[in-house]
Write a protein that holds these residues in place. Structure first.
Motif, PDB file in Angstrom:
ATOM      1  N   HIS A   1     -39.817  40.159 -26.667  1.00 24.47           N
ATOM      2  CA  HIS A   1     -41.154  39.571 -26.743  1.00 24.47           C
ATOM      3  C   HIS A   1     -41.549  38.988 -25.389  1.00 24.47           C
ATOM      4  O   HIS A   1     -40.768  38.256 -24.777  1.00 24.47           O
ATOM      5  CB  HIS A   1     -41.174  38.471 -27.808  1.00 24.47           C
ATOM      6  CG  HIS A   1     -42.478  37.729 -27.878  1.00 24.47           C
ATOM      7  ND1 HIS A   1     -43.647  38.316 -28.301  1.00 24.47           N
ATOM      8  CD2 HIS A   1     -42.790  36.447 -27.557  1.00 24.47           C
ATOM      9  CE1 HIS A   1     -44.627  37.427 -28.241  1.00 24.47           C
ATOM     10  NE2 HIS A   1     -44.124  36.289 -27.802  1.00 24.47           N
ATOM     11  N   LEU A   2     -42.755  39.330 -24.919  1.00 26.40           N
ATOM     12  CA  LEU A   2     -43.242  38.796 -23.655  1.00 26.40           C
ATOM     13  C   LEU A   2     -43.824  37.409 -23.894  1.00 26.40           C
ATOM     14  O   LEU A   2     -44.795  37.251 -24.636  1.00 26.40           O
ATOM     15  CB  LEU A   2     -44.311  39.712 -23.064  1.00 26.40           C
ATOM     16  CG  LEU A   2     -44.808  39.349 -21.658  1.00 26.40           C
ATOM     17  CD1 LEU A   2     -43.668  39.465 -20.658  1.00 26.40           C
ATOM     18  CD2 LEU A   2     -45.968  40.243 -21.241  1.00 26.40           C
TER      19      LEU A   2
ATOM     20  N   SER B   1     -38.352  44.778 -20.133  1.00 30.39           N
ATOM     21  CA  SER B   1     -37.562  44.407 -21.302  1.00 30.39           C
ATOM     22  C   SER B   1     -38.382  44.548 -22.583  1.00 30.39           C
ATOM     23  O   SER B   1     -37.840  44.845 -23.648  1.00 30.39           O
ATOM     24  CB  SER B   1     -37.047  42.969 -21.164  1.00 30.39           C
ATOM     25  OG  SER B   1     -38.097  42.029 -21.314  1.00 30.39           O
ATOM     26  N   VAL B   2     -39.704  44.336 -22.464  1.00 28.88           N
ATOM     27  CA  VAL B   2     -40.592  44.539 -23.617  1.00 28.88           C
ATOM     28  C   VAL B   2     -40.725  46.029 -23.926  1.00 28.88           C
ATOM     29  O   VAL B   2     -40.636  46.459 -25.075  1.00 28.88           O
ATOM     30  CB  VAL B   2     -41.974  43.915 -23.336  1.00 28.88           C
ATOM     31  CG1 VAL B   2     -42.955  44.288 -24.451  1.00 28.88           C
ATOM     32  CG2 VAL B   2     -41.865  42.404 -23.217  1.00 28.88           C
ATOM     33  N   VAL B   3     -40.933  46.828 -22.874  1.00 27.17           N
ATOM     34  CA  VAL B   3     -41.162  48.265 -23.062  1.00 27.17           C
ATOM     35  C   VAL B   3     -39.902  48.986 -23.539  1.00 27.17           C
ATOM     36  O   VAL B   3     -39.950  49.806 -24.462  1.00 27.17           O
ATOM     37  CB  VAL B   3     -41.671  48.899 -21.748  1.00 27.17           C
ATOM     38  CG1 VAL B   3     -41.809  50.412 -21.893  1.00 27.17           C
ATOM     39  CG2 VAL B   3     -43.005  48.285 -21.346  1.00 27.17           C
ATOM     40  N   LEU B   4     -38.755  48.673 -22.914  1.00 25.89           N
ATOM     41  CA  LEU B   4     -37.532  49.422 -23.185  1.00 25.89           C
ATOM     42  C   LEU B   4     -36.651  48.793 -24.259  1.00 25.89           C
ATOM     43  O   LEU B   4     -35.941  49.510 -24.965  1.00 25.89           O
ATOM     44  CB  LEU B   4     -36.715  49.569 -21.895  1.00 25.89           C
ATOM     45  CG  LEU B   4     -37.386  50.337 -20.751  1.00 25.89           C
ATOM     46  CD1 LEU B   4     -36.480  50.363 -19.523  1.00 25.89           C
ATOM     47  CD2 LEU B   4     -37.735  51.752 -21.173  1.00 25.89           C
ATOM     48  N   LEU B   5     -36.655  47.465 -24.347  1.00 27.76           N
ATOM     49  CA  LEU B   5     -35.738  46.790 -25.266  1.00 27.76           C
ATOM     50  C   LEU B   5     -36.428  46.141 -26.459  1.00 27.76           C
ATOM     51  O   LEU B   5     -35.760  45.627 -27.357  1.00 27.76           O
ATOM     52  CB  LEU B   5     -34.939  45.710 -24.506  1.00 27.76           C
ATOM     53  CG  LEU B   5     -34.145  46.191 -23.289  1.00 27.76           C
ATOM     54  CD1 LEU B   5     -33.440  45.019 -22.629  1.00 27.76           C
ATOM     55  CD2 LEU B   5     -33.152  47.266 -23.684  1.00 27.76           C
ATOM     56  N   GLY B   6     -37.769  46.133 -26.436  1.00 26.60           N
ATOM     57  CA  GLY B   6     -38.498  45.527 -27.553  1.00 26.60           C
ATOM     58  C   GLY B   6     -38.484  44.020 -27.563  1.00 26.60           C
ATOM     59  O   GLY B   6     -38.755  43.400 -28.593  1.00 26.60           O
TER      60      GLY B   6
ATOM     61  N   ALA C   1     -45.855  34.085 -19.260  1.00 27.11           N
ATOM     62  CA  ALA C   1     -45.577  35.101 -18.247  1.00 27.11           C
ATOM     63  C   ALA C   1     -46.784  35.413 -17.365  1.00 27.11           C
ATOM     64  O   ALA C   1     -46.654  35.489 -16.142  1.00 27.11           O
ATOM     65  CB  ALA C   1     -45.046  36.370 -18.905  1.00 27.11           C
ATOM     66  N   PRO C   2     -48.007  35.630 -17.925  1.00 27.26           N
ATOM     67  CA  PRO C   2     -49.147  35.941 -17.046  1.00 27.26           C
ATOM     68  C   PRO C   2     -49.463  34.837 -16.043  1.00 27.26           C
ATOM     69  O   PRO C   2     -49.754  35.123 -14.868  1.00 27.26           O
ATOM     70  CB  PRO C   2     -50.301  36.138 -18.042  1.00 27.26           C
ATOM     71  CG  PRO C   2     -49.634  36.522 -19.314  1.00 27.26           C
ATOM     72  CD  PRO C   2     -48.361  35.744 -19.345  1.00 27.26           C
ATOM     73  N   LEU C   3     -49.405  33.567 -16.482  1.00 23.87           N
ATOM     74  CA  LEU C   3     -49.679  32.463 -15.563  1.00 23.87           C
ATOM     75  C   LEU C   3     -48.621  32.384 -14.468  1.00 23.87           C
ATOM     76  O   LEU C   3     -48.935  32.152 -13.295  1.00 23.87           O
ATOM     77  CB  LEU C   3     -49.744  31.140 -16.342  1.00 23.87           C
ATOM     78  CG  LEU C   3     -50.913  30.986 -17.316  1.00 23.87           C
ATOM     79  CD1 LEU C   3     -50.796  29.669 -18.070  1.00 23.87           C
ATOM     80  CD2 LEU C   3     -52.236  31.051 -16.565  1.00 23.87           C
ATOM     81  N   THR C   4     -47.363  32.577 -14.862  1.00 24.53           N
ATOM     82  CA  THR C   4     -46.298  32.572 -13.867  1.00 24.53           C
ATOM     83  C   THR C   4     -46.469  33.717 -12.886  1.00 24.53           C
ATOM     84  O   THR C   4     -46.242  33.563 -11.682  1.00 24.53           O
ATOM     85  CB  THR C   4     -44.923  32.685 -14.560  1.00 24.53           C
ATOM     86  OG1 THR C   4     -44.809  31.664 -15.555  1.00 24.53           O
ATOM     87  CG2 THR C   4     -43.785  32.541 -13.552  1.00 24.53           C
ATOM     88  N   ALA C   5     -46.898  34.865 -13.384  1.00 22.33           N
ATOM     89  CA  ALA C   5     -47.115  36.026 -12.527  1.00 22.33           C
ATOM     90  C   ALA C   5     -48.179  35.748 -11.477  1.00 22.33           C
ATOM     91  O   ALA C   5     -48.012  36.089 -10.298  1.00 22.33           O
ATOM     92  CB  ALA C   5     -47.509  37.237 -13.366  1.00 22.33           C
ATOM     93  N   LEU C   6     -49.256  35.107 -11.885  1.00 23.63           N
ATOM     94  CA  LEU C   6     -50.323  34.781 -10.936  1.00 23.63           C
ATOM     95  C   LEU C   6     -49.829  33.806  -9.863  1.00 23.63           C
ATOM     96  O   LEU C   6     -50.134  33.964  -8.673  1.00 23.63           O
ATOM     97  CB  LEU C   6     -51.520  34.188 -11.680  1.00 23.63           C
ATOM     98  CG  LEU C   6     -52.307  35.153 -12.571  1.00 23.63           C
ATOM     99  CD1 LEU C   6     -53.392  34.406 -13.328  1.00 23.63           C
ATOM    100  CD2 LEU C   6     -52.925  36.272 -11.738  1.00 23.63           C
TER     101      LEU C   6
ATOM    102  N   LEU D   1     -40.454  38.950 -13.224  1.00 20.69           N
ATOM    103  CA  LEU D   1     -41.557  39.211 -14.144  1.00 20.69           C
ATOM    104  C   LEU D   1     -41.652  40.693 -14.478  1.00 20.69           C
ATOM    105  O   LEU D   1     -41.933  41.071 -15.619  1.00 20.69           O
ATOM    106  CB  LEU D   1     -42.861  38.713 -13.520  1.00 20.69           C
ATOM    107  CG  LEU D   1     -42.840  37.215 -13.204  1.00 20.69           C
ATOM    108  CD1 LEU D   1     -44.051  36.813 -12.381  1.00 20.69           C
ATOM    109  CD2 LEU D   1     -42.796  36.395 -14.482  1.00 20.69           C
ATOM    110  N   LEU D   2     -41.384  41.552 -13.492  1.00 17.44           N
ATOM    111  CA  LEU D   2     -41.347  42.984 -13.779  1.00 17.44           C
ATOM    112  C   LEU D   2     -40.196  43.304 -14.737  1.00 17.44           C
ATOM    113  O   LEU D   2     -40.327  44.166 -15.611  1.00 17.44           O
ATOM    114  CB  LEU D   2     -41.180  43.774 -12.479  1.00 17.44           C
ATOM    115  CG  LEU D   2     -42.376  43.759 -11.526  1.00 17.44           C
ATOM    116  CD1 LEU D   2     -42.009  44.429 -10.206  1.00 17.44           C
ATOM    117  CD2 LEU D   2     -43.566  44.468 -12.155  1.00 17.44           C
TER     118      LEU D   2
END
Length: 249
Positions: free
Chosen positions: A225-226, A218-223, A230-235, A212-213
């Motif tokens: 799409h998140l 990948s969103v910040v550096l490669l652009g 992802a948030p539910l999986t993170a929790l 997840l990190l």
């Protein structure tokens, strides 16, 4: 190959300045496993996989790696995690796998073979490195593994630079330096020290957060799409991590 050579130069310099003696003969087989799995196998196979797979799809490996490492620690170190640990570990791996497969469409490709091989060799390298770090500093473990791999990484780097196109940009150089100094050397230093402190099985489950990190970066550096999931999986993954860290061995 080049990232490993640069990391070996950094590690070798640290070993020389600190006048670290050669490891005992009994430790070299384990260091060789670390070199084959962490220094050579995992970076090479995942890089090849990422030529045909997306970041989300490659997260399948990282999602299974904690479970494989925990299983390896049972075989090599005699650890006996509790039932609660295994239930939480399986649940965390399932959550990451479901997320990654859903994002990639579930279609297997050549990259999956590379990723599966990377999973096996890296789990072996993590297990052996954690075992060795019980009686020698973690930076010695990865440092000697990097030095041991030089007979492969130096010719490999020369061959790669001669046969593959090279585009020297500021971003490319910065990425290579970070992979060498951060991911390949310094990251492994603290990783092996952590495994020695809390145990290979328990430490391995902290890796459940890595896919997840990876997606966030990948969103910040490669652009990229998140995905909304992802948030539910993170929790779900964070809850599993908490259970594995509190479970008794």
């Amino acid at each position: 190959m080049l990232r490993s050579v640069l990391a070996a130069a950094l590690a070798g310099g640290c070993l020389a300045v600190s006048r670290v003696p050669l490891p005992d003969r009994r430790d070299w087989p384990g260091i060789a496993v670390v070199a084959g799995g962490v220094v050579l196998g995992f970076p090479l196979l995942t890089t090849l996989a990422l030529k045909t797979s997306t970041t989300s799809h490659a997260a399948v490996v990282v999602g299974l790696l904690p479970l494989a490492t925990a299983a390896g620690s049972v075989l090599r170190t005699g650890a006996r995690p509790s039932r609660a640990f295994w239930i939480a570990a399986l649940a965390g791996a399932a959550a990451v796998l479901a997320f990654a497969i859903q994002q990639s469409g579930g279609a297997p490709n050549l990259g999956d073979l590379y990723l599966f091989g990377a999973l096996l060799v890296c789990a072996a390298g993590y297990t052996e490195g954690g075992r060795l770090a019980r009686h020698m500093p973690g930076w010695h473990v990865i440092g000697w593994a990097l030095v041991l791999a030089l007979p492969v990484t130096v010719p490999g780097s020369v061959w790669a630079l001669a046969t593959e196109p090279v585009h020297v940009t500021g971003r490319a150089v910065a990425g290579l330096v970070w992979l060498a100094a951060g991911s390949t050397f310094l990251g492994m230093v603290v990783w092996y020290r952590g495994m020695a402190a809390i145990g290979v099985s328990r430490a391995s489950q902290l890796q459940l957060a890595q896919p997840l990190l990876t997606l966030v970066w990948s969103v910040v550096l490669l652009g990229e799409h998140l995905p909304p999931a992802a948030p539910l999986t993170a929790l779900a993954v964070l809850a599993c991590i908490v259970v594995t860290q509190r479970a008794r061995s």
